[in-house]
Design a protein around this motif. Sequence first.
Motif, PDB file in Angstrom:
ATOM      1  N   GLU A  71      -9.118  -6.414  -6.133  1.00  0.00           N
ATOM      2  CA  GLU A  71      -9.585  -7.170  -7.083  1.00  0.00           C
ATOM      3  C   GLU A  71      -9.713  -6.869  -8.570  1.00  0.00           C
ATOM      4  O   GLU A  71      -9.610  -7.794  -9.321  1.00  0.00           O
ATOM      5  N   LYS A 118      -2.100 -11.406  -7.893  1.00  0.00           N
ATOM      6  CA  LYS A 118      -3.232 -10.974  -6.724  1.00  0.00           C
ATOM      7  C   LYS A 118      -3.298 -12.287  -5.604  1.00  0.00           C
ATOM      8  O   LYS A 118      -3.277 -13.283  -6.072  1.00  0.00           O
ATOM      9  N   LEU A 167      -5.878 -12.946  -3.320  1.00  0.00           N
ATOM     10  CA  LEU A 167      -7.429 -12.701  -2.827  1.00  0.00           C
ATOM     11  C   LEU A 167      -7.769 -13.342  -1.497  1.00  0.00           C
ATOM     12  O   LEU A 167      -8.790 -12.734  -1.151  1.00  0.00           O
ATOM     13  N   ASN A 168      -7.104 -14.383  -0.994  1.00  0.00           N
ATOM     14  CA  ASN A 168      -7.324 -15.176   0.112  1.00  0.00           C
ATOM     15  C   ASN A 168      -5.990 -15.276   0.887  1.00  0.00           C
ATOM     16  O   ASN A 168      -5.125 -14.974   0.437  1.00  0.00           O
ATOM     17  N   ARG A 169      -6.273 -16.243   1.908  1.00  0.00           N
ATOM     18  CA  ARG A 169      -5.080 -16.588   2.403  1.00  0.00           C
ATOM     19  C   ARG A 169      -4.249 -17.593   1.921  1.00  0.00           C
ATOM     20  O   ARG A 169      -3.411 -18.093   2.510  1.00  0.00           O
ATOM     21  N   ASP A 170      -5.069 -18.168   0.708  1.00  0.00           N
ATOM     22  CA  ASP A 170      -4.279 -19.292   0.225  1.00  0.00           C
ATOM     23  C   ASP A 170      -2.562 -18.803  -0.465  1.00  0.00           C
ATOM     24  O   ASP A 170      -2.854 -17.906  -1.169  1.00  0.00           O
ATOM     25  N   SER A 206       2.387 -15.260   0.134  1.00  0.00           N
ATOM     26  CA  SER A 206       1.355 -15.694   0.854  1.00  0.00           C
ATOM     27  C   SER A 206       0.968 -14.394   1.887  1.00  0.00           C
ATOM     28  O   SER A 206       2.029 -13.391   2.111  1.00  0.00           O
ATOM     29  N   ASP A 264      -3.044 -10.793   5.277  1.00  0.00           N
ATOM     30  CA  ASP A 264      -3.862  -9.445   5.239  1.00  0.00           C
ATOM     31  C   ASP A 264      -4.304  -9.503   3.567  1.00  0.00           C
ATOM     32  O   ASP A 264      -4.408  -8.283   3.202  1.00  0.00           O
ATOM     33  N   ALA A 265      -4.680 -10.367   3.056  1.00  0.00           N
ATOM     34  CA  ALA A 265      -5.240 -10.450   1.695  1.00  0.00           C
ATOM     35  C   ALA A 265      -6.491  -9.605   1.630  1.00  0.00           C
ATOM     36  O   ALA A 265      -7.185  -9.352   2.857  1.00  0.00           O
ATOM     37  N   PRO A 266      -6.920  -8.880   0.747  1.00  0.00           N
ATOM     38  CA  PRO A 266      -6.325  -9.114  -0.628  1.00  0.00           C
ATOM     39  C   PRO A 266      -5.180  -8.072  -0.641  1.00  0.00           C
ATOM     40  O   PRO A 266      -5.143  -7.102  -0.136  1.00  0.00           O
TER      41      PRO A 266
END
Length: 152
Positions: free
Chosen positions: A40, A65, A67-70, A136, A139-141
């Motif tokens: 982050e 980055k 940071l989520n699965r989007d 994509s 396994d984010a982030p």
Amino acid sequence: MFFPLSPTRAGTLRRRARGIAAGAAVVLAAAACSPAGSVESADVPAWKATALPSAGGVVFEDAGKILNRDPIVKTAPEIAPGTYVLTITCDGGGKAFFEVTLDDARLGEPGAACNGSRETARIKVPTAGTLRISASSVDAPLIYAYQLAPAA
């Protein structure tokens, strides 16, 4: 003056010392497996400069980055037909996937283990069109970078 410990007290102290040493070993082992900094707060341009420096002939590139699965989607209009090499890297653990499409036709979905290594994939672009790369990961982030250049 020396006061000898009773056998019971000496055993208790030895058990406590072993427990403290075991606890310290667990903490040190966990720290060794943890990334040096958080994704982050990572400086993407500084990371990319060492992880995937700019190369000659690059026609399309991105870094960022997840940071989520989007998915993170970038578009390159008017890519010429030909064979290209997609070089990808990521850090943060897990795996990242890079779906490559040309005018909504899927050309490939190479992946990379997010451990700082570089992976390459050959991408055949059959006709001129709009190329789209979607990065994509489940396994984010994580932090990623890729470059697309004509194959030599």
